[in-house]
Design a protein around this motif. Structure first.
Motif, PDB file in Angstrom:
ATOM      1  N   ARG A  91     -32.458 -20.431 -34.205  1.00 35.58           N
ATOM      2  CA  ARG A  91     -31.498 -21.334 -34.836  1.00 35.58           C
ATOM      3  C   ARG A  91     -31.315 -22.583 -33.973  1.00 35.58           C
ATOM      4  O   ARG A  91     -31.218 -22.500 -32.753  1.00 35.58           O
ATOM      5  N   THR A  92     -31.277 -23.731 -34.611  1.00 33.22           N
ATOM      6  CA  THR A  92     -31.016 -24.976 -33.897  1.00 33.22           C
ATOM      7  C   THR A  92     -29.533 -25.310 -33.980  1.00 33.22           C
ATOM      8  O   THR A  92     -28.839 -24.882 -34.904  1.00 33.22           O
ATOM      9  N   PHE A  93     -29.062 -26.057 -33.005  1.00 30.15           N
ATOM     10  CA  PHE A  93     -27.660 -26.456 -33.003  1.00 30.15           C
ATOM     11  C   PHE A  93     -27.548 -27.852 -32.409  1.00 30.15           C
ATOM     12  O   PHE A  93     -28.447 -28.334 -31.725  1.00 30.15           O
ATOM     13  N   SER A  94     -26.446 -28.485 -32.670  1.00 28.31           N
ATOM     14  CA  SER A  94     -26.207 -29.841 -32.189  1.00 28.31           C
ATOM     15  C   SER A  94     -25.618 -29.811 -30.785  1.00 28.31           C
ATOM     16  O   SER A  94     -24.858 -28.900 -30.432  1.00 28.31           O
ATOM     17  N   LEU A  95     -25.964 -30.810 -29.987  1.00 29.74           N
ATOM     18  CA  LEU A  95     -25.382 -30.911 -28.653  1.00 29.74           C
ATOM     19  C   LEU A  95     -23.886 -31.183 -28.717  1.00 29.74           C
ATOM     20  O   LEU A  95     -23.165 -30.964 -27.739  1.00 29.74           O
ATOM     21  N   ASN A  96     -23.419 -31.658 -29.862  1.00 26.51           N
ATOM     22  CA  ASN A  96     -21.990 -31.927 -30.027  1.00 26.51           C
ATOM     23  C   ASN A  96     -21.210 -30.706 -30.496  1.00 26.51           C
ATOM     24  O   ASN A  96     -19.989 -30.768 -30.617  1.00 26.51           O
ATOM     25  N   ASP A  97     -21.914 -29.597 -30.784  1.00 20.62           N
ATOM     26  CA  ASP A  97     -21.223 -28.377 -31.198  1.00 20.62           C
ATOM     27  C   ASP A  97     -20.375 -27.841 -30.051  1.00 20.62           C
ATOM     28  O   ASP A  97     -20.760 -27.942 -28.879  1.00 20.62           O
ATOM     29  N   PRO A  98     -19.220 -27.259 -30.362  1.00 19.06           N
ATOM     30  CA  PRO A  98     -18.393 -26.669 -29.296  1.00 19.06           C
ATOM     31  C   PRO A  98     -19.073 -25.445 -28.701  1.00 19.06           C
ATOM     32  O   PRO A  98     -19.778 -24.710 -29.399  1.00 19.06           O
ATOM     33  N   ILE A  99     -18.868 -25.238 -27.413  1.00 20.68           N
ATOM     34  CA  ILE A  99     -19.458 -24.078 -26.744  1.00 20.68           C
ATOM     35  C   ILE A  99     -18.901 -22.792 -27.334  1.00 20.68           C
ATOM     36  O   ILE A  99     -19.612 -21.811 -27.531  1.00 20.68           O
ATOM     37  N   GLN A 100     -17.621 -22.817 -27.624  1.00 24.93           N
ATOM     38  CA  GLN A 100     -16.971 -21.665 -28.242  1.00 24.93           C
ATOM     39  C   GLN A 100     -15.958 -22.174 -29.251  1.00 24.93           C
ATOM     40  O   GLN A 100     -15.232 -23.137 -28.984  1.00 24.93           O
ATOM     41  N   LYS A 101     -15.940 -21.575 -30.405  1.00 26.49           N
ATOM     42  CA  LYS A 101     -15.054 -22.038 -31.466  1.00 26.49           C
ATOM     43  C   LYS A 101     -13.596 -21.975 -31.017  1.00 26.49           C
ATOM     44  O   LYS A 101     -13.163 -21.008 -30.403  1.00 26.49           O
ATOM     45  N   GLU A 103     -12.222 -23.925 -28.840  1.00 26.11           N
ATOM     46  CA  GLU A 103     -12.026 -24.415 -27.481  1.00 26.11           C
ATOM     47  C   GLU A 103     -12.698 -25.767 -27.315  1.00 26.11           C
ATOM     48  O   GLU A 103     -13.613 -26.123 -28.055  1.00 26.11           O
ATOM     49  N   GLU A 104     -12.227 -26.514 -26.332  1.00 32.44           N
ATOM     50  CA  GLU A 104     -12.805 -27.818 -26.054  1.00 32.44           C
ATOM     51  C   GLU A 104     -14.083 -27.671 -25.238  1.00 32.44           C
ATOM     52  O   GLU A 104     -14.303 -26.664 -24.589  1.00 32.44           O
ATOM     53  N   GLY A 105     -14.886 -28.712 -25.268  1.00 34.25           N
ATOM     54  CA  GLY A 105     -16.137 -28.690 -24.516  1.00 34.25           C
ATOM     55  C   GLY A 105     -17.334 -28.473 -25.420  1.00 34.25           C
ATOM     56  O   GLY A 105     -17.329 -27.579 -26.267  1.00 34.25           O
ATOM     57  N   SER A 106     -18.350 -29.309 -25.261  1.00 33.08           N
ATOM     58  CA  SER A 106     -19.558 -29.210 -26.072  1.00 33.08           C
ATOM     59  C   SER A 106     -20.762 -28.916 -25.187  1.00 33.08           C
ATOM     60  O   SER A 106     -20.686 -28.997 -23.957  1.00 33.08           O
ATOM     61  N   PHE A 107     -21.885 -28.610 -25.833  1.00 35.61           N
ATOM     62  CA  PHE A 107     -23.090 -28.258 -25.087  1.00 35.61           C
ATOM     63  C   PHE A 107     -23.615 -29.430 -24.265  1.00 35.61           C
ATOM     64  O   PHE A 107     -24.218 -29.231 -23.208  1.00 35.61           O
ATOM     65  N   GLU A 108     -23.404 -30.655 -24.742  1.00 33.85           N
ATOM     66  CA  GLU A 108     -23.925 -31.804 -24.009  1.00 33.85           C
ATOM     67  C   GLU A 108     -23.261 -31.963 -22.645  1.00 33.85           C
ATOM     68  O   GLU A 108     -23.790 -32.642 -21.765  1.00 33.85           O
TER      69      GLU A 108
END
Length: 310
Positions: A91-101, A103-108
């Motif tokens: 599965r692909t995901f966006s770098l702007n997706d949150p690390i955990q639903k 909560e703050e913080g994204s993969f980037e």
């Protein structure tokens, strides 16, 4: 539309029943082509679905996760095909997706940028440049000038052979020859410096004295590791050598941590059993890291052993 074009009422089937199969096929094909960020061919998508089904069946029958070879045998495919299709099923995901639903913080924010240098590499580069600059002064003035201009060691923009040749009044070929000659001398100076350092470490180890640096000066360590690992502080050597705490608990800088980790020194016990001569042979592990390790290890000893006994 496809169902309407192909429908033959003389076959005796209802149009609704006939068209349902075409509708389902169109929906499956649309999902296969549009649901992924990276398109997977229809034939490959069908095989991926079969692999998923076979995996579930084998897992239920075997009571464990099936291997790729077992899945390949079940579907009469090659192991290489199964491995490739499973790779395409990620599965692909966006770098702007949150690390955990929620909560703050994204993969980037946590994925490193491979196009930029890490702080450790920047420090190493700066030290190498400083070291080279110190040796460049041992070359002839003309060689110094050419290297400074060609590589920007004087803080200016690196210049081309043509620009250097115009500045010093020599041909491009002559500038290139002088540059190669200067680089060879510089390489010899670096090798001599490394040999002197190794010889100094060897002599210090044999004599049992404090280690010396590449210039032959004694490094005044506040707390040598040999002393911390002995009984002179009132605790047994086994306490520190059996300490499995990671070296990250010592509060060392990232540069020291990375240098030690590259030599498989990961716990306090790993560090305590190393002597001074070994530590100073580690690349990019200079006097500051040397002193930092000793101070941190002494503070750790005070915190973990001495104060607890009191």
């Amino acid at each position: 539309m496809r169902a309407a074009e192909k429908f033959d009422p003389e076959k005796g089937a209802k149009f609704s029943s006939y068209s349902a199969w075409w509708i389902k096929q169109s929906m499956r094909r649309a999902l296969s082509q549009k649901s992924r960020t990276i398109r997977v061919p229809v034939a490959s998508a069908d095989k991926i679905n079969k692999i998923r089904t076979a995996k579930l069946e084998l897992k239920e029958r075997l009571g464990r996760e099936p291997s790729e070879a077992e899945i390949a045998e079940q579907l009469n495919l090659t192991k290489r095909t199964v491995k490739g299709l499973r790779m395409a099923d990620f599965r692909t995901f966006s770098l702007n997706d949150p690390i955990q639903k929620g909560e703050e913080g994204s993969f980037e924010e946590i994925i490193a940028d491979t196009n930029t240098d890490t702080p450790d590499l920047i420090i190493e580069d700066n030290e190498n440049i400083k070291r080279v600059k110190g040796l460049v002064h041992k070359l002839e003035p003309r060689e110094q000038r050419i290297l400074n201009m060609r590589y920007g060691l004087d803080g200016n923009r690196p210049k081309t052979l043509e620009e250097v040749s115009q500045a010093i009044g020599r041909t491009r070929e002559r500038v290139r020859q002088i540059q190669l000659q200067a680089l060879k001398k510089l390489k010899d100076l670096l090798e001599d410096q490394e040999l002197e350092k190794k010889e100094a470490m060897r002599q210090a180890k044999e004599a049992g004295t404090l280690p010396v640096n590449a210039n032959g000066k004694v490094i005044r360590a506040a707390i040598p590791i040999e002393e911390i690992s002995s009984d002179c502080f009132g605790y047994g050597r086994e306490e520190l050598l059996n300490c499995t705490a990671p070296i990250s608990t010592l509060g060392l800088s990232s540069r020291s941590l990375n240098s030690l980790s590259r030599h498989d020194i990961r716990t306090v016990a790993d560090l305590a059993c190393k002597n001074d001569a070994f530590l100073l042979t580690i690349r990019y592990f200079g006097e500051k890291c040397y002193q930092e390790v000793r101070d941190s290890l002494f503070a750790f000893h005070e915190r973990q052993f001495v104060r607890k006994r009191k």
